[in-house]
Design a protein around this motif. Structure first.
Motif: not given
Length: 345
Positions: A15-18, A24-29, A39-45, A50-61
């Motif tokens: 995720i960090a590479q993508q 560490a930033t990915v983990s914080r997000v 802006a960085t949060r949006q990039v990580v999401l 893109t990589l096909g991971y499901e977002r954690p429930a807390r990040l599903q707005s």
């Protein structure tokens, strides 16, 4: 990531590479920690999606509402391009896009509109809909406005409907194309377009005739003689190009990239080479065009800017701050590639 769980550390690196950020930033997000810009949060999401991971429930707005998007068939790549941009902007702004596509024998624009209204959408964006057809009854949009449903139109205009319109400057597009071909030494230039009842087609013809008269010693009637109507398809472009080649044209401007593909096919079937014998210019610069052979010279619609403007205008209406009921016209860009060359002596 399964069940809304943060992926194992072995996946954080992916995720960090993508995203182009640190693990560490990915983990914080992913863990909802502070200290990360929006802006960085949006990039990580986005990387997560893109990589096909499901977002954690807390990040599903929660969605701010539904916005309908009605397009013609998706076989023409320009329509998926518009849909992708509009959906991305709507999602970023917290809305859920609902894509409705027309197809031959399928649901009509009116039926799709009715379905969206019944589902309680907050607004609708129309791409190249009936609003672009000068023979269509515009009362359907007047009634929709009367029901309090905001809407915005892309590529098409009518004074009968009070709404924001977003369009490409078709007349200026023809000026760019004609000027380019005249500078290459062409004097017999044809225009292959769709049916005259469509507003963008009429505007292209007006621009073509005007600039043919300006750049070459032609009358309006003579310039009109180099306009060939057909369908906005590969087959339509092929038919129109055959007629224009019979009239002695050494260059053809097409109303869509698909028509341009047809024009190239017509030339080759007649033993002609593009661009040595015939120069071809497309319209749209849809995503697959760079893979054409030869690479297609075309008129690029500013899809991202137009999609952003359409969403902005609609959301102003949705939030009770109506945008001016006017037409926002965007300048196209001539992208010169390998399908145009100097006229042969």
């Amino acid at each position: 990531m399964v069940g809304g769980l943060v992926p194992p550390s072995t996946r954080l690196s992916d995720i960090a590479q993508q995203a182009g950020v640190s693990e560490a930033t990915v983990s914080r997000v992913l863990n909802g920690k502070a200290g990360v810009s929006t802006a960085t949060r949006q990039v990580v999401l986005a990387a997560l999606d893109t990589l096909g991971y499901e977002r954690p429930a807390r990040l599903q707005s929660r969605s701010a509402g539904l916005i309908g998007l009605i397009t013609p068939e998706l076989s023409n790549p320009i329509f998926p391009a518009f849909a992708q941009v509009i959906e991305q902007v709507l999602t970023r702004d917290g809305y859920t896009p609902v894509l409705c596509t027309q197809s031959p024998g399928g649901s009509t624009e009116d039926e799709l509109t009715g379905t969206l209204v019944d589902r309680g959408v907050n607004g609708i964006i129309y791409v190249s809909g009936l609003h672009a057809d000068s023979t269509a009854d515009m009362d359907r949009y007047v009634k929709l406005a009367g029901r309090g449903v905001p809407f915005v139109m892309i590529n098409g205009y009518t004074e009968q409907v009070s709404a924001p319109f977003v369009s490409t400057d078709d007349r200026s597009a023809m000026r760019l194309a004609v000027q380019h071909l005249v500078e290459l030494g062409h004097s017999r230039i044809g225009l292959a377009v769709g049916p005259r009842r469509y507003v963008p087609v009429v505007r292209k013809i007006e621009g073509f005739v005007q600039h043919m008269r300006t750049a070459l010693p032609l009358s309006a009637e003579e310039a009109e003689g180099f306009v060939q109507h057909s369908l906005f398809t590969v087959e339509g472009g092929q038919a129109a190009a055959n007629a224009l080649i019979d009239k002695g044209c050494t260059a053809i401007i097409c109303g869509s990239d698909l028509m341009a593909f047809g024009a190239i096919r017509a030339a080759r079937h007649r033993g002609l080479s593009v661009p040595r014998d015939i120069s071809v210019v497309g319209f749209d610069d849809s995503p697959l065009i760079v893979f054409a052979d030869p690479p297609l010279t075309t008129l690029r619609q500013p899809v991202e800017a137009m999609g952003q403007a359409a969403v902005n205008a609609l959301l102003e209406e949705v939030t009770g701050n109506p945008a001016p009921h006017a037409e926002y016209v965007f300048m196209p860009e001539l992208v010169v590639r390998g399908s145009t060359a100097a006229a042969r002596d």
